[in-house]
Design a protein around this motif. Structure first.
Motif, PDB file in Angstrom:
ATOM      1  N   SER A  88       0.831  -1.197   0.000  1.00 40.97           N
ATOM      2  CA  SER A  88       0.000   0.000   0.000  1.00 40.97           C
ATOM      3  C   SER A  88       0.870   1.253   0.000  1.00 40.97           C
ATOM      4  O   SER A  88       1.556   1.535   0.983  1.00 40.97           O
ATOM      5  N   ASP A  89       0.834   1.987  -1.111  1.00 45.97           N
ATOM      6  CA  ASP A  89       1.562   3.250  -1.175  1.00 45.97           C
ATOM      7  C   ASP A  89       1.038   4.244  -0.146  1.00 45.97           C
ATOM      8  O   ASP A  89       1.796   4.987   0.461  1.00 45.97           O
ATOM      9  N   LEU A  90      -0.268   4.244   0.060  1.00 41.65           N
ATOM     10  CA  LEU A  90      -0.872   5.168   1.019  1.00 41.65           C
ATOM     11  C   LEU A  90      -0.371   4.883   2.440  1.00 41.65           C
ATOM     12  O   LEU A  90      -0.102   5.814   3.201  1.00 41.65           O
ATOM     13  N   ALA A  91      -0.212   3.618   2.791  1.00 41.53           N
ATOM     14  CA  ALA A  91       0.283   3.272   4.129  1.00 41.53           C
ATOM     15  C   ALA A  91       1.705   3.799   4.329  1.00 41.53           C
ATOM     16  O   ALA A  91       2.040   4.317   5.406  1.00 41.53           O
ATOM     17  N   VAL A  92       2.544   3.678   3.314  1.00 36.59           N
ATOM     18  CA  VAL A  92       3.913   4.196   3.408  1.00 36.59           C
ATOM     19  C   VAL A  92       3.885   5.710   3.556  1.00 36.59           C
ATOM     20  O   VAL A  92       4.601   6.277   4.386  1.00 36.59           O
ATOM     21  N   ARG A  93       3.036   6.358   2.786  1.00 35.87           N
ATOM     22  CA  ARG A  93       2.950   7.819   2.870  1.00 35.87           C
ATOM     23  C   ARG A  93       2.407   8.270   4.225  1.00 35.87           C
ATOM     24  O   ARG A  93       2.839   9.295   4.763  1.00 35.87           O
ATOM     25  N   MET A  94       1.483   7.521   4.790  1.00 35.49           N
ATOM     26  CA  MET A  94       0.975   7.871   6.125  1.00 35.49           C
ATOM     27  C   MET A  94       2.073   7.700   7.177  1.00 35.49           C
ATOM     28  O   MET A  94       2.179   8.513   8.096  1.00 35.49           O
ATOM     29  N   LEU A  95       2.886   6.662   7.041  1.00 37.45           N
ATOM     30  CA  LEU A  95       4.019   6.503   7.954  1.00 37.45           C
ATOM     31  C   LEU A  95       4.969   7.687   7.813  1.00 37.45           C
ATOM     32  O   LEU A  95       5.462   8.214   8.810  1.00 37.45           O
ATOM     33  N   GLN A  96       5.204   8.116   6.592  1.00 44.31           N
ATOM     34  CA  GLN A  96       6.081   9.265   6.384  1.00 44.31           C
ATOM     35  C   GLN A  96       5.489  10.537   6.982  1.00 44.31           C
ATOM     36  O   GLN A  96       6.222  11.380   7.507  1.00 44.31           O
ATOM     37  N   ILE A  97       4.180  10.673   6.930  1.00 49.43           N
ATOM     38  CA  ILE A  97       3.535  11.819   7.571  1.00 49.43           C
ATOM     39  C   ILE A  97       3.788  11.780   9.080  1.00 49.43           C
ATOM     40  O   ILE A  97       4.137  12.797   9.689  1.00 49.43           O
ATOM     41  N   LEU A  98       3.641  10.610   9.680  1.00 50.04           N
ATOM     42  CA  LEU A  98       3.888  10.480  11.126  1.00 50.04           C
ATOM     43  C   LEU A  98       5.348  10.776  11.465  1.00 50.04           C
ATOM     44  O   LEU A  98       5.631  11.447  12.471  1.00 50.04           O
ATOM     45  N   LEU A  99       6.270  10.289  10.646  1.00 54.22           N
ATOM     46  CA  LEU A  99       7.684  10.581  10.881  1.00 54.22           C
ATOM     47  C   LEU A  99       7.955  12.079  10.756  1.00 54.22           C
ATOM     48  O   LEU A  99       8.720  12.656  11.533  1.00 54.22           O
ATOM     49  N   ASP A 100       7.325  12.721   9.782  1.00 48.94           N
ATOM     50  CA  ASP A 100       7.523  14.151   9.582  1.00 48.94           C
ATOM     51  C   ASP A 100       6.952  14.963  10.749  1.00 48.94           C
ATOM     52  O   ASP A 100       7.552  15.946  11.176  1.00 48.94           O
ATOM     53  N   LEU A 101       5.813  14.537  11.254  1.00 47.57           N
ATOM     54  CA  LEU A 101       5.257  15.215  12.433  1.00 47.57           C
ATOM     55  C   LEU A 101       6.142  14.964  13.654  1.00 47.57           C
ATOM     56  O   LEU A 101       6.295  15.849  14.502  1.00 47.57           O
ATOM     57  N   GLY A 102       6.728  13.780  13.727  1.00 48.76           N
ATOM     58  CA  GLY A 102       7.714  13.503  14.773  1.00 48.76           C
ATOM     59  C   GLY A 102       8.900  14.441  14.651  1.00 48.76           C
ATOM     60  O   GLY A 102       9.438  14.909  15.659  1.00 48.76           O
ATOM     61  N   SER A 103       9.300  14.752  13.426  1.00 54.80           N
ATOM     62  CA  SER A 103      10.393  15.708  13.204  1.00 54.80           C
ATOM     63  C   SER A 103      10.003  17.102  13.690  1.00 54.80           C
ATOM     64  O   SER A 103      10.819  17.801  14.297  1.00 54.80           O
ATOM     65  N   CYS A 104       8.766  17.502  13.429  1.00 54.13           N
ATOM     66  CA  CYS A 104       8.288  18.804  13.924  1.00 54.13           C
ATOM     67  C   CYS A 104       8.354  18.844  15.447  1.00 54.13           C
ATOM     68  O   CYS A 104       8.794  19.840  16.038  1.00 54.13           O
ATOM     69  N   PHE A 105       7.920  17.762  16.083  1.00 54.46           N
ATOM     70  CA  PHE A 105       7.938  17.695  17.545  1.00 54.46           C
ATOM     71  C   PHE A 105       9.374  17.735  18.069  1.00 54.46           C
ATOM     72  O   PHE A 105       9.675  18.443  19.031  1.00 54.46           O
ATOM     73  N   LEU A 106      10.267  16.976  17.443  1.00 53.60           N
ATOM     74  CA  LEU A 106      11.669  16.979  17.876  1.00 53.60           C
ATOM     75  C   LEU A 106      12.301  18.351  17.682  1.00 53.60           C
ATOM     76  O   LEU A 106      13.107  18.797  18.506  1.00 53.60           O
ATOM     77  N   LEU A 107      11.931  19.037  16.606  1.00 50.81           N
ATOM     78  CA  LEU A 107      12.439  20.379  16.378  1.00 50.81           C
ATOM     79  C   LEU A 107      11.943  21.332  17.476  1.00 50.81           C
ATOM     80  O   LEU A 107      12.692  22.185  17.949  1.00 50.81           O
ATOM     81  N   PHE A 108      10.688  21.160  17.892  1.00 48.35           N
ATOM     82  CA  PHE A 108      10.179  21.940  19.022  1.00 48.35           C
ATOM     83  C   PHE A 108      11.019  21.672  20.268  1.00 48.35           C
ATOM     84  O   PHE A 108      11.434  22.606  20.959  1.00 48.35           O
ATOM     85  N   LEU A 109      11.280  20.384  20.557  1.00 48.29           N
ATOM     86  CA  LEU A 109      12.063  20.040  21.743  1.00 48.29           C
ATOM     87  C   LEU A 109      13.469  20.620  21.681  1.00 48.29           C
ATOM     88  O   LEU A 109      13.985  21.113  22.691  1.00 48.29           O
ATOM     89  N   LEU A 110      14.084  20.576  20.513  1.00 46.60           N
ATOM     90  CA  LEU A 110      15.434  21.140  20.369  1.00 46.60           C
ATOM     91  C   LEU A 110      15.419  22.661  20.549  1.00 46.60           C
ATOM     92  O   LEU A 110      16.283  23.210  21.243  1.00 46.60           O
ATOM     93  N   GLY A 111      14.462  23.324  19.915  1.00 45.62           N
ATOM     94  CA  GLY A 111      14.365  24.775  20.075  1.00 45.62           C
ATOM     95  C   GLY A 111      14.126  25.166  21.517  1.00 45.62           C
ATOM     96  O   GLY A 111      14.707  26.132  22.018  1.00 45.62           O
ATOM     97  N   ARG A 112      13.290  24.402  22.187  1.00 48.03           N
ATOM     98  CA  ARG A 112      12.982  24.652  23.598  1.00 48.03           C
ATOM     99  C   ARG A 112      14.213  24.450  24.469  1.00 48.03           C
ATOM    100  O   ARG A 112      14.497  25.245  25.360  1.00 48.03           O
ATOM    101  N   LYS A 113      14.948  23.367  24.188  1.00 48.19           N
ATOM    102  CA  LYS A 113      16.124  23.051  24.998  1.00 48.19           C
ATOM    103  C   LYS A 113      17.248  24.062  24.770  1.00 48.19           C
ATOM    104  O   LYS A 113      17.931  24.461  25.708  1.00 48.19           O
TER     105      LYS A 113
END
Length: 155
Positions: A88-113
């Motif tokens: 499923s291409d859509l399943a892979v793309r949804m995983l990539q969306i979750l990873l990208d949102l994880g990147s946004c969250f990690l960037l928040f944590l780094l900026g905060r720290k």
């Protein structure tokens, strides 16, 4: 407070701001993925073929020939999705969306720290709406997973 409590401790108002940033990023990415749904071409076609061949027991091959041209990490990630959910291409793309949102969250944590909550919100907000970052979630390319792993390593 434990280390994890200090990392995730946010005032309710601040939690709402971060949730809003991540929700905006999620909606933008899902909208783009569902509207574009590009066919596999060039590099992403090879990554997809490697993953399919791994799942089908054909080994790490392209056009029936073993290859060392592509590193195995990303095709193994795709193969894992295919093994769990089918090809499923859509399943892979949804995983990539979750990873990208994880990147946004990690960037928040780094900026905060490194500076302050506000710097973290700005950094996460920019990444959440950055056009090329959003478009990469549509492609079978290593950039999304690499960015997540890089930010996780830095954090």
């Amino acid at each position: 407070m434990t280390r994890w409590e200090t990392v995730f401790h946010l005032q309710p108002t601040n939690r709402t701001i971060l949730f809003g940033i991540l929700l905006c990023g999620f909606l933008l990415r899902v909208g783009v993925v569902l509207s574009l749904n590009p066919p596999a071409e060039s590099d992403d076609k090879e990554y997809e073929e490697l993953a399919r061949n791994l799942v089908e027991g054909k080994g790490y091959t392209i056009d029936g020939m073993p290859t060392a041209y592509r590193t195995p990490g990303y095709p193994l990630l795709i193969a894992g999705v295919y093994a769990l959910l089918g090809p499923s291409d859509l399943a892979v793309r949804m995983l990539q969306i979750l990873l990208d949102l994880g990147s946004c969250f990690l960037l928040f944590l780094l900026g905060r720290k490194l500076s302050s909550d506000n710097v973290g919100y700005i950094a996460a907000g920019i990444m959440a709406v950055f056009p090329s970052q959003i478009l990469y979630t549509c492609e079978f390319m290593t950039e999304t997973s690499f960015t997540f792993l890089l930010l996780l390593t830095i954090w």
